[in-house]
Design an enzyme around this catalytic site. Structure first.
Site, PDB file in Angstrom:
ATOM      1  CG  HIS A  72     -65.172 -70.235 -26.832  1.00 24.39           C
ATOM      2  ND1 HIS A  72     -63.827 -69.793 -26.127  1.00 24.39           N
ATOM      3  CD2 HIS A  72     -65.887 -69.050 -26.674  1.00 24.39           C
ATOM      4  CE1 HIS A  72     -63.545 -68.420 -25.953  1.00 24.39           C
ATOM      5  NE2 HIS A  72     -64.851 -68.163 -26.546  1.00 24.39           N
ATOM      6  CE1 TYR A 200     -57.718 -74.221 -22.599  1.00 21.99           C
ATOM      7  CE2 TYR A 200     -56.885 -74.612 -20.477  1.00 21.99           C
ATOM      8  CZ  TYR A 200     -57.883 -74.256 -21.327  1.00 21.99           C
ATOM      9  OH  TYR A 200     -59.039 -74.435 -20.739  1.00 21.99           O
ATOM     10  N   PRO A 292     -57.576 -76.444 -11.935  1.00 20.30           N
ATOM     11  CG  PRO A 292     -57.093 -73.996 -11.922  1.00 20.30           C
ATOM     12  CD  PRO A 292     -56.757 -75.454 -11.219  1.00 20.30           C
TER      13      PRO A 292
HETATM   14  C1  PHB Z   1     -61.344 -69.144 -16.636  1.00 22.26           C
HETATM   15  O1  PHB Z   1     -61.832 -68.463 -17.417  1.00 22.26           O
HETATM   16  O2  PHB Z   1     -61.089 -68.402 -15.682  1.00 22.26           O
HETATM   17  C2  PHB Z   1     -60.635 -70.256 -16.736  1.00 22.26           C
HETATM   18  C3  PHB Z   1     -60.966 -71.150 -18.111  1.00 22.26           C
HETATM   19  C4  PHB Z   1     -60.304 -72.097 -18.520  1.00 22.26           C
HETATM   20  C5  PHB Z   1     -59.588 -72.870 -17.479  1.00 22.26           C
HETATM   21  C6  PHB Z   1     -59.550 -72.365 -16.373  1.00 22.26           C
HETATM   22  C7  PHB Z   1     -59.966 -71.103 -15.845  1.00 22.26           C
HETATM   23  O3  PHB Z   1     -59.190 -74.102 -17.777  1.00 22.26           O
END
Ligand code: PHB
Ligand code: APR
Length: 389
Positions: A72, A200, A292
């Site tokens: 990516h 996001y 996360p």
């Molecule tokens: C996921 O693919 O689970 C994931 C990806 C990016 C993040 C958090 C979770 O910031």
């Protein structure tokens, strides 16, 4: 029984450390509370920083990662229907690789088994003895039998709910914590990802994230109330809410389908200092947790492993304790930067219950600055692809 390093925890931290040490002829035993199948059943983020990719290569475990991982070069950030892209590779020269943590853990288990590594599953009553002496020991029970291992060092890779952090006296350790007033409801679906990069999304209804595991397996999240339970959310309700939080042009292309996994996770920032007590070293989630949002959990575990592996090799190969003596300070220096980035990105992208109208204006203004300012995008990209070890 005797070994050089006892590693408590057979998750990514423990397995990567064990495999790296083995490649340098340093012996370890991994003690894992669960079964291998249980560990591999965990659904976790899989955005790999360049440093972790390098460690997997050094561990001889990167073939499938390079074959199946998805490079990516950037990510989309959206606010309502407005979208912009952060180009990691243009701004930093480095992409990230999307490769499920489950697959990375599987690769590490396969490598340990191929190397004849010693892993004890379904252990109970793991207890650390004499960590503050030169002759530490770890006792545990397995199959109804109690065993004790004499060792030189103990690596506490047993996650947030493990025993290692608790072995450091409260008089010695300081804990820092922030609990976020919301959770993430996540769905795994055997559907093609809505976009070829992550999205996001900040929306007036709350945060959403569009991610993936591969071209046929998608991972989506929406911010939810801490009082929600998974049973409150049918798949249909999830898809409808997700569509209302991502840009309309993306919502139109979203392919929905039945969830094969659905769960709610709380969000927390947490750090323990120091990460060493005598011959005990904490690694990964045993020492720190991040929300996360910045995909830093696995990647900060990796940098801990890097510093500890370095220090243990220096001890055994060069007879110097400089590396292990510097471990906690070196690891924490990078961890706090990842904590800050994860906190900042979470603050930017989520709606907080107590947000004032001024707070919202600040959030929108910061998003606008990130959209329009190359220095801001570069700073974000440098943190996302991973600061140097
Ligand atoms: C996921 O693919 O689970 C994931 C990806 C990016 C993040 C958090 C979770 O910031
Ligand atoms: N004895 C033995 N094993 C234990 C004990 C114990 N007392 N307590 C916990 N464990 C095991 C857990 O079963 C788990 O497999 O330790 C392992 C810890 O693994 P993780 O929690 O995955 O932590 P870590 O290896 O540091 O990896 C961090 O994985 O959990 C994600 O979000 C986290 O992405 C981050 C990464």
């Amino acid at each position: 029984m005797k070994t050089q390093v006892v590693i408590i925890g057979g998750g990514p931290s423990g397995l990567l450390l064990s495999q790296l040490l083995d490649r340098r002829g340093i012996e370890s035993v991994v003690l894992e509370r669960k079964t291998k199948e249980y560990v591999l059943g965990r659904i976790r983020a899989g955005v790999l920083e360049r440093g972790l990719v390098g460690l997997m290569e050094e561990a001889g475990c990167a073939d499938r990662l390079h074959a199946e991982g998805i490079v990516h070069d950037g990510t989309l950030v959206s606010h309502g229907d407005d979208m912009f892209r952060i180009d990691f590779t243009e701004l930093t020269g480095t992409p990230v690789i999307v490769y499920g943590q489950t697959e990375l853990t599987r690769d590490l288990y396969d490598a340990r088994e191929k190397a004849g590594g010693r892993i004890e599953f379904e252990v109970d009553d793991v207890t650390i003895h004499g960590a503050d002496t030169d002759a530490p020991q770890v006792s545990y029970s397995v199959g109804g039998e109690t065993r004790r291992i004499d060792c030189d060092f103990i690596a506490g890779c047993d996650g947030f709910h493990g025993v290692s952090r608790q072995a450091i006296p409260l008089s010695v350790r300081t804990e820092y914590e922030k609990v976020y007033p919301f959770g993430w409801l996540g769905i795994l679906s055997q559907t093609p990802p809505v976009h070829d990069e992550l999205i996001y999304a900040n929306s007036e209804r709350g945060f959403a994230l569009c991610s993936m595991r591969n071209s046929k397996l998608s991972r989506y999240y929406i911010q939810c109330s801490l009082s929600d339970s998974v049973n409150d959310w049918t798949d249909e309700a999830f898809w409808q809410e997700l569509k209302r939080r991502i840009p309309a042009t993306m919502a139109e292309k979203l392919v929905t389908g039945p969830s094969i996994e659905k769960s709610i996770a709380p969000l927390r920032s947490f750090v323990t200092e120091p990460m060493r007590w005598g011959r005990l070293f904490l690694c990964g989630d045993a020492a720190h947790i991040v929300p996360p949002t910045g995909a830093k959990g696995l990647n900060t575990a990796a940098s801990d492993v890097h510093y500890l592996y370095d220090g243990l090799c220096e001890f055994y190969k060069a007879g110097s304790s400089a590396g292990i003596d510097a471990y906690s300070e070196r690891a924490l220096n990078r961890i706090w930067k990842a904590e800050r980035f994860s906190w900042w990105f979470s603050s930017l992208m989520h709606r907080y219950p107590d947000q004032s109208s001024f707070d919202l204006k600040m959030q929108v203004s910061e998003l606008d600055f990130l959209r329009s300012n190359k220095a801001a995008q570069t700073a974000m990209a440098q943190n996302y692809v991973g600061l140097p070890y």
